[in-house]
Design a protein around this motif. Sequence first.
Motif, short mmCIF file in Angstrom:
data_model
loop_
_atom_site.label_atom_id
_atom_site.label_comp_id
_atom_site.label_asym_id
_atom_site.label_seq_id
_atom_site.Cartn_x
_atom_site.Cartn_y
_atom_site.Cartn_z
N ALA A 1 -44.98 43.87 63.36
CA ALA A 1 -43.47 44.61 63.66
C ALA A 1 -42.68 45.02 63.04
O ALA A 1 -42.95 44.71 61.81
CB ALA A 1 -42.80 43.42 64.51
N VAL A 2 -42.22 45.23 63.29
CA VAL A 2 -41.27 46.55 62.54
C VAL A 2 -40.28 45.35 61.50
O VAL A 2 -40.00 44.45 62.01
CB VAL A 2 -40.27 48.31 63.45
CG1 VAL A 2 -40.72 48.37 63.73
CG2 VAL A 2 -39.08 47.44 64.39
N ALA A 3 -39.64 46.49 60.18
CA ALA A 3 -38.94 45.53 59.65
C ALA A 3 -38.37 46.46 58.37
O ALA A 3 -37.26 47.31 58.65
CB ALA A 3 -39.76 44.91 58.45
N SER A 4 -36.21 45.80 58.88
CA SER A 4 -35.40 46.56 57.92
C SER A 4 -34.16 46.41 57.80
O SER A 4 -34.20 44.77 58.35
CB SER A 4 -34.91 47.80 59.01
OG SER A 4 -33.86 46.88 60.84
N VAL A 5 -34.02 46.68 56.79
CA VAL A 5 -32.13 45.73 55.77
C VAL A 5 -31.50 46.84 55.37
O VAL A 5 -31.78 48.18 55.40
CB VAL A 5 -32.62 44.32 54.83
CG1 VAL A 5 -33.35 45.60 54.03
CG2 VAL A 5 -31.79 43.54 54.31
N THR A 6 -30.01 45.95 55.40
CA THR A 6 -29.16 47.03 54.37
C THR A 6 -29.01 46.53 53.49
O THR A 6 -28.65 45.08 53.60
CB THR A 6 -27.94 47.52 55.34
OG1 THR A 6 -28.48 48.68 57.23
CG2 THR A 6 -27.19 48.52 54.85
N VAL A 7 -28.37 46.91 52.14
CA VAL A 7 -28.50 46.59 50.85
C VAL A 7 -27.40 46.81 50.49
O VAL A 7 -27.09 48.12 50.86
CB VAL A 7 -29.66 46.78 49.49
CG1 VAL A 7 -29.61 46.18 48.72
CG2 VAL A 7 -30.76 47.11 50.41
N VAL A 8 -26.03 46.01 49.97
CA VAL A 8 -24.55 46.19 49.92
C VAL A 8 -24.91 45.38 48.25
O VAL A 8 -25.26 44.83 48.57
CB VAL A 8 -23.70 45.84 50.99
CG1 VAL A 8 -24.62 46.68 52.20
CG2 VAL A 8 -24.19 44.28 51.18
N SER A 9 -23.81 46.37 47.76
CA SER A 9 -23.51 45.62 46.56
C SER A 9 -22.17 45.24 46.40
O SER A 9 -20.89 45.15 47.46
CB SER A 9 -22.89 46.92 45.36
OG SER A 9 -22.06 47.81 46.06
N SER A 10 -21.65 43.96 45.75
CA SER A 10 -20.36 42.99 45.39
C SER A 10 -19.85 43.87 44.34
O SER A 10 -21.29 42.86 42.87
CB SER A 10 -20.58 42.26 46.66
OG SER A 10 -20.40 42.42 47.18
N HIS A 11 -19.10 43.87 43.60
CA HIS A 11 -18.39 42.92 42.54
C HIS A 11 -17.87 41.62 41.99
O HIS A 11 -17.98 41.09 42.93
CB HIS A 11 -17.23 43.67 42.20
CG HIS A 11 -17.03 45.29 42.82
ND1 HIS A 11 -17.46 46.46 41.55
CD2 HIS A 11 -16.44 46.18 43.74
CE1 HIS A 11 -17.17 47.00 42.00
NE2 HIS A 11 -17.13 47.71 43.29
N VAL A 12 -18.89 41.13 41.34
CA VAL A 12 -18.54 39.77 40.35
C VAL A 12 -17.70 39.73 38.91
O VAL A 12 -16.57 39.86 40.07
CB VAL A 12 -19.81 39.39 40.46
CG1 VAL A 12 -19.09 37.52 39.94
CG2 VAL A 12 -20.78 39.22 40.85
N THR A 13 -17.70 41.06 38.18
CA THR A 13 -16.85 40.69 36.68
C THR A 13 -16.32 42.59 37.02
O THR A 13 -15.93 42.74 36.13
CB THR A 13 -17.86 40.70 35.85
OG1 THR A 13 -19.08 40.68 35.29
CG2 THR A 13 -17.47 38.83 35.95
N THR A 14 -18.13 43.39 37.43
CA THR A 14 -17.36 44.29 37.05
C THR A 14 -15.94 45.32 38.43
O THR A 14 -15.85 44.40 38.48
CB THR A 14 -18.64 45.68 38.13
OG1 THR A 14 -18.59 45.16 38.82
CG2 THR A 14 -19.90 45.32 37.56
N GLU A 15 -15.63 46.51 37.12
CA GLU A 15 -14.94 46.85 38.27
C GLU A 15 -15.41 48.93 39.75
O GLU A 15 -16.54 48.46 38.64
CB GLU A 15 -14.00 47.48 37.18
CG GLU A 15 -13.62 46.30 36.59
CD GLU A 15 -12.06 46.77 35.72
OE1 GLU A 15 -11.60 47.45 35.39
OE2 GLU A 15 -11.91 45.80 34.91
N ALA A 16 -14.47 48.78 39.33
CA ALA A 16 -14.82 50.54 40.23
C ALA A 16 -15.67 51.49 39.51
O ALA A 16 -16.38 51.57 40.12
CB ALA A 16 -13.79 50.67 41.58
N GLY A 17 -15.30 51.15 38.40
CA GLY A 17 -15.98 52.45 37.45
C GLY A 17 -17.28 51.87 36.94
O GLY A 17 -17.83 52.81 36.61
#
Length: 156
Positions: A52-68
């Motif tokens: 069957a088909v499979a899919s996913v969206t990968v997202v990031s989350s900051h732990v100790t990093t900052e926006a830049g």
Amino acid sequence: MRRIKAIIFSVGVFYLGNVDAGSLSFSASAYSVAENSSTISITVNRTGSTAAVASVTVVSSHVTTEAGDFTPVSQSLSWGIGDAAAKNFTVTILDDNVVEGTETFTLSFTSPVGDGTGGSSTVSITDYEEGKLQLSSSTYSAQEDSLQLLATINRV
């Protein structure tokens, strides 16, 4: 986790059963990249059934990093029936001139379609600062007839 239903015809008998889509996972639970690298390549593997088909969206989350420190991730990946090939995507790493030590962010799955889709991975960005060159003194003196001046340059 979601199973896709299929109807299978067999000699006049109807069978309604589950069609397996396999499992999706990161190729590693942790990645590391130097801050002065422009990107890091991340791999997501599909194992098990490809019926069957499979899919996913990968997202990031900051732990100790900052926006830049990196470009946020929202990457959709999909596999067709019979497709077991690993999928790759890149994360852009942003260099700065701040001495800050190793920083981390996580990658995780959202909106999964597959049997055992899940897990997360941590990305560590190791600090890299090239340093600066500066003279060891703000003033120097020498004898005019010696045609020499000894100056020390330090890397800081």
